[in-house]
Enzyme design. Structure first.
Site, short mmCIF file in Angstrom:
data_model
loop_
_atom_site.label_atom_id
_atom_site.label_comp_id
_atom_site.label_asym_id
_atom_site.label_seq_id
_atom_site.Cartn_x
_atom_site.Cartn_y
_atom_site.Cartn_z
N ASP A 249 6.43 -37.70 39.15
CA ASP A 249 6.58 -38.25 40.50
C ASP A 249 5.22 -38.60 41.10
OD1 ASP A 249 8.11 -38.89 42.85
OD2 ASP A 249 7.38 -37.06 43.79
N GLY B 232 8.78 -37.15 46.35
CA GLY B 232 9.05 -35.73 46.61
C GLY B 232 9.68 -35.41 47.96
N GLU C 86 -2.80 -43.22 42.30
CA GLU C 86 -1.56 -43.86 42.78
C GLU C 86 -1.91 -45.06 43.65
OE1 GLU C 86 0.96 -41.05 44.80
OE2 GLU C 86 0.91 -39.68 43.11
N HIS D 287 6.35 -41.26 43.73
CA HIS D 287 5.98 -40.22 44.71
C HIS D 287 7.06 -40.06 45.80
CE1 HIS D 287 2.28 -37.94 46.37
NE2 HIS D 287 3.41 -37.37 46.79
N ALA E 59 3.81 -32.17 41.49
CA ALA E 59 2.76 -31.68 42.40
C ALA E 59 1.73 -32.77 42.72
CB ALA E 59 2.12 -30.44 41.82
N ARG E 60 0.76 -32.95 41.85
CA ARG E 60 -0.25 -33.97 42.06
C ARG E 60 -0.74 -34.49 40.70
NH1 ARG E 60 1.32 -34.36 46.51
NH2 ARG E 60 0.21 -34.02 48.48
P1 NAP Z 1 2.45 -23.14 47.57
O1 NAP Z 1 3.61 -22.45 48.17
O2 NAP Z 1 1.09 -22.88 48.11
O3 NAP Z 1 2.47 -22.83 45.99
C1 NAP Z 1 1.43 -23.13 45.14
C2 NAP Z 1 1.49 -22.19 43.96
O4 NAP Z 1 0.48 -22.59 43.02
C3 NAP Z 1 1.25 -20.74 44.32
O5 NAP Z 1 2.22 -19.96 43.71
C4 NAP Z 1 -0.14 -20.44 43.75
O6 NAP Z 1 -0.20 -19.09 43.32
C5 NAP Z 1 -0.19 -21.42 42.57
N1 NAP Z 1 -1.58 -21.78 42.25
C6 NAP Z 1 -2.55 -22.21 43.09
N2 NAP Z 1 -3.69 -22.41 42.43
C7 NAP Z 1 -3.46 -22.08 41.14
C8 NAP Z 1 -4.27 -22.06 39.98
N3 NAP Z 1 -5.55 -22.40 40.01
N4 NAP Z 1 -3.70 -21.66 38.82
C9 NAP Z 1 -2.39 -21.30 38.78
N5 NAP Z 1 -1.57 -21.29 39.86
C10 NAP Z 1 -2.11 -21.69 41.03
O7 NAP Z 1 2.62 -24.72 47.63
P2 NAP Z 1 3.99 -25.55 47.65
O8 NAP Z 1 4.46 -25.73 49.05
O9 NAP Z 1 4.92 -24.99 46.62
O10 NAP Z 1 3.43 -26.98 47.17
C11 NAP Z 1 2.81 -27.10 45.90
C12 NAP Z 1 2.19 -28.48 45.73
O11 NAP Z 1 3.23 -29.46 45.59
C13 NAP Z 1 1.40 -28.99 46.93
O12 NAP Z 1 0.07 -28.50 46.91
C14 NAP Z 1 1.46 -30.49 46.81
O13 NAP Z 1 0.32 -30.98 46.14
C15 NAP Z 1 2.69 -30.72 45.93
N6 NAP Z 1 3.73 -31.49 46.65
C16 NAP Z 1 4.15 -32.69 46.13
C17 NAP Z 1 5.11 -33.42 46.80
C18 NAP Z 1 5.59 -34.73 46.28
O14 NAP Z 1 5.90 -35.61 47.08
N7 NAP Z 1 5.73 -34.90 44.98
C19 NAP Z 1 5.66 -32.94 48.01
C20 NAP Z 1 5.23 -31.71 48.48
C21 NAP Z 1 4.26 -30.99 47.80
P3 NAP Z 1 -1.59 -18.26 43.29
O15 NAP Z 1 -2.27 -18.54 44.61
O16 NAP Z 1 -1.19 -16.85 43.08
O17 NAP Z 1 -2.37 -18.81 42.14
#
Ligand code: NAP
Length: 318
Positions: free
Chosen positions: A260, A285, A265, A283, A235-236
């Site tokens: 990742d 992803g 970074e 990174h 994630a981050r």
């Molecule tokens: P998403 O669909 O919005 O999912 C995020 C999840 O996190 C939701 O289920 C949310 O549920 C939960 N969440 C949010 N705040 C929380 C908290 N304080 N405590 C516990 N759970 C929490 O997002 P996604 O598309 O899966 O992407 C997730 C993250 O992956 C992105 O924000 C990004 O930073 C990262 N990412 C990384 C890469 C990479 O290159 N490595 C690429 C894409 C994305 P609730 O709202 O019910 O808490």
């Protein structure tokens, strides 16, 4: 035509689309703009197509010209942008959800496999040569039957869960809200982080970076993991307190890590480099041609939609 500052290079077909859609101001050398330069280059522009390497903090956003109406981030995460500051300036912020879910989940699964099965050590040994097979050579952790704890069971978390389940892992998760039964798909919900950690043989961090999640995996919470757990983060970097995780690796509380993303970074904490068991990627992803194309096209469409309709379905600062 609207004038848009595009802060980083895009794939060529996407730059062609940008040219057709607006008067695009490209970053020909793909240099990393300082905050000062970004503010200067924004003069006379209607919007910014930003990337996660642009730190659009409150101070920077306050200094943007009044002409800027939208920041379209080339990412699903938007931890690099102060949403509140943008809202106060009347600037819409948009992201690129869905299109990068599959590619990022692939890397999430790779982190789990790589860390559990000692891929980093295996690659080093294979390249060095001279390794000798034996019954106990580079024995790792089997995924079949292991419990996978997903912190943030959203789009990416659910996709990782689906693949991990097919590998025989038992899925647990924590979100602030419980999912519907079809989205849970048999996974067990924990309404707090500590309960999730206590059943996580392998942890996969998939939640966004936010004020709430910064350093969520820290000196105290790590203690709730079973001894010898594996920690992965797709994630981050901001969600993990590096010193605490490295200390947990040093004292073998944590068996291996798969990462990742990192704080600061590309300057990751050197403590990780000392650990042969650290399976670390730069990174990657969303880094596939299909996904980077879809992300850029969506970031362009978000700007187009915003100027045509006054709103955008992917606006994140409501
Ligand atoms: P998403 O669909 O919005 O999912 C995020 C999840 O996190 C939701 O289920 C949310 O549920 C939960 N969440 C949010 N705040 C929380 C908290 N304080 N405590 C516990 N759970 C929490 O997002 P996604 O598309 O899966 O992407 C997730 C993250 O992956 C992105 O924000 C990004 O930073 C990262 N990412 C990384 C890469 C990479 O290159 N490595 C690429 C894409 C994305 P609730 O709202 O019910 O808490």
């Amino acid at each position: 035509m609207k004038k848009i500052l595009i802060t980083r290079k895009l794939l060529r077909t996407c730059e062609d689309k940008a040219k057709e859609t607006f008067e695009a101001n490209f970053n020909l050398n793909d240099e990393l703009y300082s905050q000062k330069k970004l503010i200067e280059l924004s003069a006379g522009q209607d919007g910014i197509l930003s990337s996660l390497t642009d730190k659009l903090d409150s101070d920077t956003i306050k200094k943007l010209p009044d002409t800027i109406k939208i920041i379209s981030n080339f990412a699903v995460g938007f931890g690099n942008i102060d949403l509140e500051a943008a809202k106060n300036r009347g600037i819409a912020v948009t992201n690129t959800p869905d299109v990068l879910t599959d590619a990022t989940a692939e890397i999430g699964v790779l982190l789990i496999l790589g860390a559990c099965r000692r891929a980093a050590e295996g690659i080093d040994s294979a390249k060095e040569g001279g390794w000798k097979w034996s019954a106990d050579y580079l024995i790792g952790k089997q995924l079949t039957g292991a419990r996978l704890g997903i912190l943030g069971m959203g789009r990416i978390g659910q996709k990782i869960a689906k693949v991990a389940k097919s590998l025989g892992m038992v899925i647990h998760y924590h979100n602030r809200s419980k999912l519907s039964a079809d989205k849970e798909d048999g996974a067990t919900y924990h309404d707090n982080l500590k309960d999730l950690l206590s059943v996580s043989d392998v942890l996969s961090v998939c939640c966004p970076a936010s004020k709430e999640t910064v350093d969520m995996i820290n000196k105290d919470t790590i203690e709730y993991l079973p001894k010898g757990a594996v920690v992965t983060n797709v994630a981050r970097g901001d969600i993990i307190e590096d010193e605490a995780l490295i200390d947990a690796l040093n004292r073998r509380k944590v068996y291996a890590v798969g990462l990742d993303v990192y704080k600061n970074e590309p300057n990751l904490n050197p403590g990780y480099l000392k650990h042969k068991s650290a399976f670390i990627l730069p990174h990657l992803g969303s880094a596939t041609k299909e996904t980077r194309t879809a992300m850029a096209n969506l970031a362009i469409d978000n700007i187009d939609e915003f100027f045509k309709t006054g709103n955008c379905k992917n606006k994140v600062n409501r």
